[in-house]
Design a protein around this motif. Structure first.
Motif, PDB file in Angstrom:
ATOM      1  N   GLY A   1      25.601  16.718  49.589  1.00 21.33           N
ATOM      2  CA  GLY A   1      25.091  17.695  50.194  1.00 21.33           C
ATOM      3  C   GLY A   1      25.908  18.864  50.712  1.00 21.33           C
ATOM      4  O   GLY A   1      25.329  19.944  50.866  1.00 21.33           O
TER       5      GLY A   1
ATOM      6  N   GLY B   1      19.992  14.661  57.669  1.00 23.11           N
ATOM      7  CA  GLY B   1      18.548  14.556  57.188  1.00 23.11           C
ATOM      8  C   GLY B   1      17.712  15.590  57.843  1.00 23.11           C
ATOM      9  O   GLY B   1      17.022  16.476  57.508  1.00 23.11           O
TER      10      GLY B   1
ATOM     11  N   ILE C   1      18.892  19.117  56.845  1.00 20.46           N
ATOM     12  CA  ILE C   1      18.108  19.136  55.388  1.00 20.46           C
ATOM     13  C   ILE C   1      16.436  19.658  55.707  1.00 20.46           C
ATOM     14  O   ILE C   1      16.043  20.620  55.125  1.00 20.46           O
ATOM     15  CB  ILE C   1      17.783  18.062  54.715  1.00 20.46           C
ATOM     16  CG1 ILE C   1      19.331  17.732  54.104  1.00 20.46           C
ATOM     17  CG2 ILE C   1      17.224  18.167  53.572  1.00 20.46           C
ATOM     18  CD1 ILE C   1      19.244  16.310  53.601  1.00 20.46           C
ATOM     19  N   TYR C   2      15.803  18.884  56.704  1.00 23.18           N
ATOM     20  CA  TYR C   2      14.423  19.348  56.893  1.00 23.18           C
ATOM     21  C   TYR C   2      14.460  20.644  57.686  1.00 23.18           C
ATOM     22  O   TYR C   2      13.400  21.542  57.302  1.00 23.18           O
ATOM     23  CB  TYR C   2      13.598  18.417  57.549  1.00 23.18           C
ATOM     24  CG  TYR C   2      13.520  17.044  56.843  1.00 23.18           C
ATOM     25  CD1 TYR C   2      12.923  16.970  55.544  1.00 23.18           C
ATOM     26  CD2 TYR C   2      13.960  15.805  57.250  1.00 23.18           C
ATOM     27  CE1 TYR C   2      12.881  16.012  54.881  1.00 23.18           C
ATOM     28  CE2 TYR C   2      13.682  14.423  56.540  1.00 23.18           C
ATOM     29  CZ  TYR C   2      13.338  14.695  55.327  1.00 23.18           C
ATOM     30  OH  TYR C   2      12.941  13.640  54.544  1.00 23.18           O
TER      31      TYR C   2
ATOM     32  N   ILE D   1      14.774  23.482  55.129  1.00 20.33           N
ATOM     33  CA  ILE D   1      13.510  23.729  54.347  1.00 20.33           C
ATOM     34  C   ILE D   1      12.728  24.554  55.134  1.00 20.33           C
ATOM     35  O   ILE D   1      12.162  25.808  54.550  1.00 20.33           O
ATOM     36  CB  ILE D   1      12.798  22.442  53.976  1.00 20.33           C
ATOM     37  CG1 ILE D   1      13.783  21.676  53.087  1.00 20.33           C
ATOM     38  CG2 ILE D   1      11.233  22.866  53.477  1.00 20.33           C
ATOM     39  CD1 ILE D   1      13.309  20.427  53.091  1.00 20.33           C
TER      40      ILE D   1
ATOM     41  N   ILE E   1      16.825  21.469  47.926  1.00 18.59           N
ATOM     42  CA  ILE E   1      17.003  20.759  49.076  1.00 18.59           C
ATOM     43  C   ILE E   1      15.965  19.744  49.199  1.00 18.59           C
ATOM     44  O   ILE E   1      15.990  18.739  49.693  1.00 18.59           O
ATOM     45  CB  ILE E   1      16.941  21.834  50.272  1.00 18.59           C
ATOM     46  CG1 ILE E   1      17.780  22.895  50.405  1.00 18.59           C
ATOM     47  CG2 ILE E   1      17.059  20.860  51.638  1.00 18.59           C
ATOM     48  CD1 ILE E   1      17.514  23.658  51.453  1.00 18.59           C
ATOM     49  N   LEU E   2      14.804  19.933  48.598  1.00 19.54           N
ATOM     50  CA  LEU E   2      13.711  18.882  48.560  1.00 19.54           C
ATOM     51  C   LEU E   2      14.131  17.768  47.716  1.00 19.54           C
ATOM     52  O   LEU E   2      13.843  16.517  48.077  1.00 19.54           O
ATOM     53  CB  LEU E   2      12.242  19.458  47.571  1.00 19.54           C
ATOM     54  CG  LEU E   2      11.616  20.509  48.761  1.00 19.54           C
ATOM     55  CD1 LEU E   2      10.639  21.521  47.966  1.00 19.54           C
ATOM     56  CD2 LEU E   2      11.093  19.768  49.835  1.00 19.54           C
TER      57      LEU E   2
ATOM     58  N   SER F   1      16.325  15.808  49.988  1.00 18.96           N
ATOM     59  CA  SER F   1      15.472  15.124  50.897  1.00 18.96           C
ATOM     60  C   SER F   1      15.071  13.938  50.499  1.00 18.96           C
ATOM     61  O   SER F   1      14.885  13.127  51.415  1.00 18.96           O
ATOM     62  CB  SER F   1      14.535  16.062  51.422  1.00 18.96           C
ATOM     63  OG  SER F   1      13.399  16.211  50.602  1.00 18.96           O
ATOM     64  N   GLU F   2      14.530  13.904  49.242  1.00 20.40           N
ATOM     65  CA  GLU F   2      13.994  12.620  48.498  1.00 20.40           C
ATOM     66  C   GLU F   2      15.068  11.431  48.600  1.00 20.40           C
ATOM     67  O   GLU F   2      14.958  10.306  48.747  1.00 20.40           O
ATOM     68  CB  GLU F   2      13.828  12.946  47.065  1.00 20.40           C
ATOM     69  CG  GLU F   2      12.851  11.770  46.525  1.00 20.40           C
ATOM     70  CD  GLU F   2      12.597  12.109  45.016  1.00 20.40           C
ATOM     71  OE1 GLU F   2      12.274  11.365  44.021  1.00 20.40           O
ATOM     72  OE2 GLU F   2      12.339  13.469  44.539  1.00 20.40           O
TER      73      GLU F   2
ATOM     74  N   PHE G   1      17.902  11.299  50.442  1.00 21.63           N
ATOM     75  CA  PHE G   1      18.107  11.044  51.816  1.00 21.63           C
ATOM     76  C   PHE G   1      16.827   9.694  52.241  1.00 21.63           C
ATOM     77  O   PHE G   1      17.235   8.765  52.927  1.00 21.63           O
ATOM     78  CB  PHE G   1      17.926  12.021  52.673  1.00 21.63           C
ATOM     79  CG  PHE G   1      17.663  11.835  54.162  1.00 21.63           C
ATOM     80  CD1 PHE G   1      18.634  11.381  54.919  1.00 21.63           C
ATOM     81  CD2 PHE G   1      16.238  12.039  54.649  1.00 21.63           C
ATOM     82  CE1 PHE G   1      18.163  11.087  56.377  1.00 21.63           C
ATOM     83  CE2 PHE G   1      16.106  11.705  56.017  1.00 21.63           C
ATOM     84  CZ  PHE G   1      17.138  11.230  56.829  1.00 21.63           C
ATOM     85  N   ALA G   2      15.683   9.958  51.948  1.00 17.76           N
ATOM     86  CA  ALA G   2      14.678   9.018  52.244  1.00 17.76           C
ATOM     87  C   ALA G   2      14.953   7.864  51.547  1.00 17.76           C
ATOM     88  O   ALA G   2      14.814   6.774  52.263  1.00 17.76           O
ATOM     89  CB  ALA G   2      13.306   9.618  51.965  1.00 17.76           C
TER      90      ALA G   2
END
Length: 335
Positions: A222, A270, A273-274, A277, A303-304, A307-308, A310-311
């Motif tokens: 990141g 996280g 990150i969101y 976006i 970033i998307l 985020s994946e 991260f999830a």
């Protein structure tokens, strides 16, 4: 006028916004309590205490609403997620910059979600959240200016006469590049650089103290992405001889003793990150320069993907509380 809420159920928006706010404020309480263990500047301490008080008030109000509605209160983040005795990881200047970035996010969030809230008591709560965040942001800006560390957006020449765009190349650089940036484009570039700078500073700090190698590697990735985005956005300002906000990575100490759980640090990353976006989406909508839109779109895709990942990590560690969901009618109709 009295409002009786006994027979008015909370909407999906109201339940979700309250739930997310609870998680975010429970995280903030851990962070601000830790800051207060080390802060030395009296004025910064006052502002940090104010920020902590607001988060605690939010938690208490949401707990009361959920108890009255028969809604399970989330676990969120607790004293188990913070070590108040750990060494100082950030300077006082970082605390002030951090709170400024958090108030910026709060102003955007509360203003957006109020549009979808209808029940009077919930509107009243989030309206107070917005008002108190404005007040906190005003305090922070005043102190940043007094200390000479405010990173204000650059100035541009004042318009001196009415002019109209005569060429389509104002939008399409392929027909003739428009080097000059609009005021909105400058403001968004500056803001997104600052947000990514907070990301790199937190990434440096969190990577120093993370216990899990997976979490550390994710945070370092990141950091690489945020650093790359800062360079891209800075190049637009530099091409227009506009100043670039100064990094505050130097406000991270050399401590390797973790004040926070890996769960809290990963969740915090996280959230950023969101938020990023969303910030890029706003920037795209306010940009008229096609190469800038292409860059924002390309960087959003990066970033998307982050985020994946991260999830995947947060689910694998069972750190993600399930948010409020709509009814699954297929399961309900199974025999």
């Amino acid at each position: 006028m009295e409002h009786n809420h006994d027979n008015i159920k909370l909407t999906s928006a109201e339940v979700s916004y309250l739930w997310n706010t609870y998680l975010g404020d429970s995280l903030s309480i851990c962070v601000f309590k830790y800051f207060l263990e080390h802060v030395e500047d009296k004025e910064i301490k006052t502002i940090t205490t104010h920020a902590l008080d607001l988060s605690q008030q939010h938690i208490e109000t949401i707990q009361s609403i959920f108890l009255n509605e028969g809604i399970q209160i989330p676990q969120g983040f607790t004293e188990q997620d913070v070590n108040l005795k750990s060494k100082r990881l950030f300077t006082d200047v970082f605390y002030l910059k951090y709170i400024k970035n958090m108030t910026k996010g709060g102003l955007a969030t509360y203003g957006r979600l109020l549009q979808n809230i209808y029940r009077h008591d919930i509107r009243s709560f989030f309206s107070k959240c917005l008002t108190s965040t404005i007040e906190l942001d005003t305090e922070v800006v005043r102190l940043l200016l007094e200390k000479g560390i405010a990173a204000c957006p650059p100035t541009i020449p004042y318009p001196q006469k009415i002019e109209f765009v005569h060429k389509q190349s104002f939008f399409l650089e392929g027909l003739g590049r428009r080097d000059a940036l609009t005021g909105a484009e400058v403001a968004n570039l500056h803001s997104n650089i600052e947000t990514n700078q907070l990301g790199t500073s937190l990434a440096i700090a969190f990577s120093q103290v993370a216990q899990s190698n997976k979490v550390r590697k994710f945070i370092l990735r990141g950091n690489d992405i945020a650093s790359k985005h800062i360079k891209v956005f800075s190049s637009y300002l530099e091409m227009n001889s506009l100043p670039v906000p100064m990094s505050f990575d130097q406000e991270v100490t050399e401590s390797t003793e973790s004040p926070f759980s890996d769960k809290l640090m990963l969740f915090h990353f996280g959230l950023m990150i969101y938020a990023g976006i969303g910030n890029y989406g706003v920037a795209i909508s306010e940009s008229r320069k096609s190469d800038l839109v292409v860059d924002y779109t390309r960087l959003t895709a990066e970033i998307l993907k982050l985020s994946e990942d991260f999830a995947n990590i947060i689910v694998a560690n069972e750190w993600l509380e399930q948010p409020p969901l709509s009814a699954n009618r297929k399961d309900l109709t199974k025999g």
